[in-house]
Design an enzyme around this catalytic site. Sequence first.
Site, PDB file in Angstrom:
ATOM      1  N   LYS A 171       0.836  -1.211   0.000  1.00 16.68           N
ATOM      2  CA  LYS A 171       0.000   0.000   0.000  1.00 16.68           C
ATOM      3  C   LYS A 171       0.867   1.255   0.000  1.00 16.68           C
ATOM      4  O   LYS A 171       0.545   2.250  -0.654  1.00 16.68           O
ATOM      5  CB  LYS A 171      -0.929   0.008   1.210  1.00 16.68           C
ATOM      6  CG  LYS A 171      -1.834   1.249   1.296  1.00 16.68           C
ATOM      7  CD  LYS A 171      -2.721   1.423   0.048  1.00 16.68           C
ATOM      8  CE  LYS A 171      -3.534   2.715   0.080  1.00 16.68           C
ATOM      9  NZ  LYS A 171      -4.597   2.721   1.085  1.00 16.68           N
ATOM     10  N   LYS A 239       0.017  11.504   5.606  1.00 18.65           N
ATOM     11  CA  LYS A 239       0.361  10.434   6.547  1.00 18.65           C
ATOM     12  C   LYS A 239       0.949   9.227   5.818  1.00 18.65           C
ATOM     13  O   LYS A 239       1.954   8.657   6.230  1.00 18.65           O
ATOM     14  CB  LYS A 239      -0.894  10.049   7.335  1.00 18.65           C
ATOM     15  CG  LYS A 239      -0.717   8.904   8.312  1.00 18.65           C
ATOM     16  CD  LYS A 239      -1.161   7.565   7.751  1.00 18.65           C
ATOM     17  CE  LYS A 239      -2.644   7.539   7.428  1.00 18.65           C
ATOM     18  NZ  LYS A 239      -3.073   6.200   6.943  1.00 18.65           N
TER      19      LYS A 239
END
Length: 293
Positions: A171, A239
């Site tokens: 990811k 993030k």
Amino acid sequence: MWTIGFIGLGVMGAPMADNLVKAGFDVAGHTRRAGGTDRLVAAGGRHADSIADAVRGADVVITMLPDSPDVESVLLGPEGAIRHAAPGTLIIDMSTVAPRTAQRVATAAGAASMQALDAPVSGGERGAIEAVLSIMVGGAAVAFERARPVFEALGTTVVHVGPAGAGQLVKAANQLVVGGTIELVAEAIVLLEASGVDPAPALRVLGGGLAGSTVLDRKGDAMLNRRFEPGFRVDLHHKDLGIVLDAARAAKVAMPVGELVAQLVEAVRDAGYGDLDHGVLLRGVEQLSGRNR
């Protein structure tokens, strides 16, 4: 059909929980936001007052939360899911968090006689609504096979990519490519407009050639029309790129373009665009070019 405790009903989690109900699962949802389970209840799911209530009697517990501290609190905390779920429960964290968080969850689940998978997703809000997410799964192969019916209710590309934490590393790579591609689409749009070329037909042509991508297909029109309602917020991509850079440092991998993209994302966040879609990188290019609208 299994009972699923679903914790985290935000932009992504809410439609995912809806799709699990549509697939025939018994879904009990919990979220911190007042009224956050109303949509699930209307779709045929159940409201859970607490984490303990959500996981009580669940065969599977799914979390879809913003960041590592949230996942650690919800799964590993003193009132967390692993403390209250029954032995044999399958824990699936579908958040995007640090690989080390996924590994901690897997270790804690194993110690409690449970299985755990890290299964972050790609596809954005639209992919969640349409149940066409790409799901990258880390953990034991036997747990992955057990979870397959759940994943198939949520996505169309479901791949077991390795042991605990591997899903999160894949990811991270995804977010690196997506962030870089959005920035380049933004730069292309600003260049075309500044040069007097209509970018709408230009992007159609680009989409049919080697420059074509899912990012261009799904984000191009909204970026052209300066629609930045959050499908995936800048704050979250910021993030995620932090996770990318941490992983690169740990692996001792140079990431010159990734570092630059992270800086550009941070710049638009600092400019007050953190709650908008990451397509707002276009605004950053406009500002750097002196072409503010």
